[in-house]
Design an enzyme around this catalytic site. Sequence first.
Site, PDB file in Angstrom:
ATOM      1  CG  ASP A 100      -1.801   1.234   1.263  1.00 10.90           C
ATOM      2  OD1 ASP A 100      -1.599   2.158   0.441  1.00 10.90           O
ATOM      3  OD2 ASP A 100      -2.703   1.276   2.120  1.00 10.90           O
ATOM      4  CE1 TYR A 117      -5.329  11.271 -11.640  1.00 11.55           C
ATOM      5  CE2 TYR A 117      -5.780  13.034 -13.203  1.00 11.55           C
ATOM      6  CZ  TYR A 117      -5.290  11.760 -12.933  1.00 11.55           C
ATOM      7  OH  TYR A 117      -4.755  10.997 -13.949  1.00 11.55           O
TER       8      TYR A 117
HETATM    9  N1  LIG Z   1      -6.969   6.512 -17.350  1.00 12.69           N
HETATM   10  C1  LIG Z   1      -6.687   7.689 -17.892  1.00 12.69           C
HETATM   11  O1  LIG Z   1      -7.442   8.254 -18.713  1.00 12.69           O
HETATM   12  C2  LIG Z   1      -5.410   8.391 -17.524  1.00 12.69           C
HETATM   13  C3  LIG Z   1      -5.120   9.603 -18.147  1.00 12.69           C
HETATM   14  C4  LIG Z   1      -3.969  10.277 -17.791  1.00 12.69           C
HETATM   15  C5  LIG Z   1      -3.126   9.732 -16.845  1.00 12.69           C
HETATM   16  N2  LIG Z   1      -3.421   8.548 -16.251  1.00 12.69           N
HETATM   17  C6  LIG Z   1      -2.509   8.045 -15.242  1.00 12.69           C
HETATM   18  O2  LIG Z   1      -2.081   6.733 -15.566  1.00 12.69           O
HETATM   19  C7  LIG Z   1      -1.764   6.030 -14.367  1.00 12.69           C
HETATM   20  C8  LIG Z   1      -2.466   4.680 -14.354  1.00 12.69           C
HETATM   21  O3  LIG Z   1      -3.860   4.894 -14.394  1.00 12.69           O
HETATM   22  P1  LIG Z   1      -4.883   3.758 -14.840  1.00 12.69           P
HETATM   23  O4  LIG Z   1      -5.838   4.386 -15.740  1.00 12.69           O
HETATM   24  O5  LIG Z   1      -4.134   2.542 -15.264  1.00 12.69           O
HETATM   25  O6  LIG Z   1      -5.633   3.482 -13.455  1.00 12.69           O
HETATM   26  P2  LIG Z   1      -5.901   2.080 -12.729  1.00 12.69           P
HETATM   27  O7  LIG Z   1      -6.824   2.418 -11.594  1.00 12.69           O
HETATM   28  O8  LIG Z   1      -6.277   1.040 -13.701  1.00 12.69           O
HETATM   29  O9  LIG Z   1      -4.466   1.720 -12.137  1.00 12.69           O
HETATM   30  C9  LIG Z   1      -3.938   2.321 -10.976  1.00 12.69           C
HETATM   31  C10 LIG Z   1      -3.224   1.239 -10.204  1.00 12.69           C
HETATM   32  O10 LIG Z   1      -2.658   1.843  -9.027  1.00 12.69           O
HETATM   33  C11 LIG Z   1      -2.900   0.987  -7.941  1.00 12.69           C
HETATM   34  N3  LIG Z   1      -2.951   1.732  -6.682  1.00 12.69           N
HETATM   35  C12 LIG Z   1      -3.816   2.720  -6.345  1.00 12.69           C
HETATM   36  N4  LIG Z   1      -3.607   3.101  -5.083  1.00 12.69           N
HETATM   37  C13 LIG Z   1      -2.582   2.332  -4.608  1.00 12.69           C
HETATM   38  C14 LIG Z   1      -1.938   2.244  -3.358  1.00 12.69           C
HETATM   39  N5  LIG Z   1      -2.293   3.001  -2.306  1.00 12.69           N
HETATM   40  N6  LIG Z   1      -0.937   1.351  -3.213  1.00 12.69           N
HETATM   41  C15 LIG Z   1      -0.571   0.547  -4.249  1.00 12.69           C
HETATM   42  N7  LIG Z   1      -1.159   0.589  -5.453  1.00 12.69           N
HETATM   43  C16 LIG Z   1      -2.165   1.470  -5.631  1.00 12.69           C
HETATM   44  C17 LIG Z   1      -4.252   0.355  -8.227  1.00 12.69           C
HETATM   45  O11 LIG Z   1      -4.432  -0.853  -7.481  1.00 12.69           O
HETATM   46  C18 LIG Z   1      -4.181   0.135  -9.724  1.00 12.69           C
HETATM   47  O12 LIG Z   1      -3.658  -1.141 -10.058  1.00 12.69           O
HETATM   48  C19 LIG Z   1      -2.167   6.942 -13.215  1.00 12.69           C
HETATM   49  O13 LIG Z   1      -1.037   7.636 -12.740  1.00 12.69           O
HETATM   50  C20 LIG Z   1      -3.140   7.892 -13.865  1.00 12.69           C
HETATM   51  O14 LIG Z   1      -3.222   9.116 -13.182  1.00 12.69           O
HETATM   52  C21 LIG Z   1      -4.544   7.859 -16.580  1.00 12.69           C
END
Ligand SMILES: NC(=O)c1ccc[n+]([C@@H]2O[C@H](COP(=O)([O-])OP(=O)(O)OC[C@H]3O[C@@H](n4cnc5c(N)ncnc54)[C@H](O)[C@@H]3O)[C@@H](O)[C@H]2O)c1
Length: 265
Positions: free
Chosen positions: A69, A177
């Site tokens: 975590d 965010y």
């Molecule tokens: N989805 C989008 O449109 C988008 C756009 C721009 C940037 N991003 C960035 O891309 C990255 C990945 O996003 P995503 O879309 O794959 O989201 P996602 O929710 O699929 O993945 C995020 C991962 O982080 C893990 N996580 C969250 N809190 C945690 C904690 N406290 N300890 C350990 N693990 C933790 C989750 O379990 C998950 O596997 C992020 O940094 C997000 O901000 C996403």
Amino acid sequence: MSRSIKELMSLTGRAAVVTGGAGHVGREICDTLAELGATVAVVDRQDAKACAERVAKAFKVETLALDVDLSDETATRAVAAQVQARFGRCDILVNNAAFVGTSNLTGWAVPFAEQSVATWRQAIEVNLTAAFVLSQALAPLLSAQAGSIINIASIYGNLGPDWRRYEGTALGNPAAYAASKGGLIQLTRWLATTLAPRIRVNAISPGGIERGQPKAFADQYVAQTPMQRMAREEDLKGAIAFLASDASAYMTGQNIMVDGGYSAW
Ligand SMILES: NC(=O)c1ccc[n+]([C@@H]2O[C@H](COP(=O)([O-])OP(=O)(O)OC[C@H]3O[C@@H](n4cnc5c(N)ncnc54)[C@H](O)[C@@H]3O)[C@@H](O)[C@H]2O)c1
């Protein structure tokens, strides 16, 4: 003679740490690094083991699952010792884990007046503080290898949300965010000049990824995007491969917008 582009992009013999490695984008990052030959430590608070096993099988590389975590500083710091014990090195750190717009939290993706300080703090811990802690904890290992840190930011760390798109949808765009991602981009520059020349530090700012958003939202997003579509996870693979490898050996402190041109006009 200069190395071939294939040699420059090779990650054979390198070891990587990917936070949020089991998530949508995280899985693509793990796959990209493993396909180029790196061993990968998947750090996540859920599904790390399954992801590490899948990557090991698919790409025939060694992997390590770390169930952490990232809001727990002690557990986060301990990643460095676990990676050293297993791989004996660390060349690449990708800070990708985050609370995202769709995370199911109270006081998060709701109107501004309802956004809570407790959730703001939680998001800053995971999205920003964990990147600081891991960069600090892994710096000795990374600097022994001419390492690369990649921070996954967002267009919303660079730009404000266009609320016209959100009207009539349940989608939100939390202040925390935006602040955490803006902070991550500036942390990137700070770390870049602090850790140079041994460690390079860069960010990637993806645009919105297609995930079944309401049609009205998606249509407006696409209309505002020169490439006329939302992002796909696959779109991030090139930037990851570039920044993780020696192909970007002379690049540090930068923020690559992978946003289909959303921020270009
Ligand atoms: N989805 C989008 O449109 C988008 C756009 C721009 C940037 N991003 C960035 O891309 C990255 C990945 O996003 P995503 O879309 O794959 O989201 P996602 O929710 O699929 O993945 C995020 C991962 O982080 C893990 N996580 C969250 N809190 C945690 C904690 N406290 N300890 C350990 N693990 C933790 C989750 O379990 C998950 O596997 C992020 O940094 C997000 O901000 C996403």
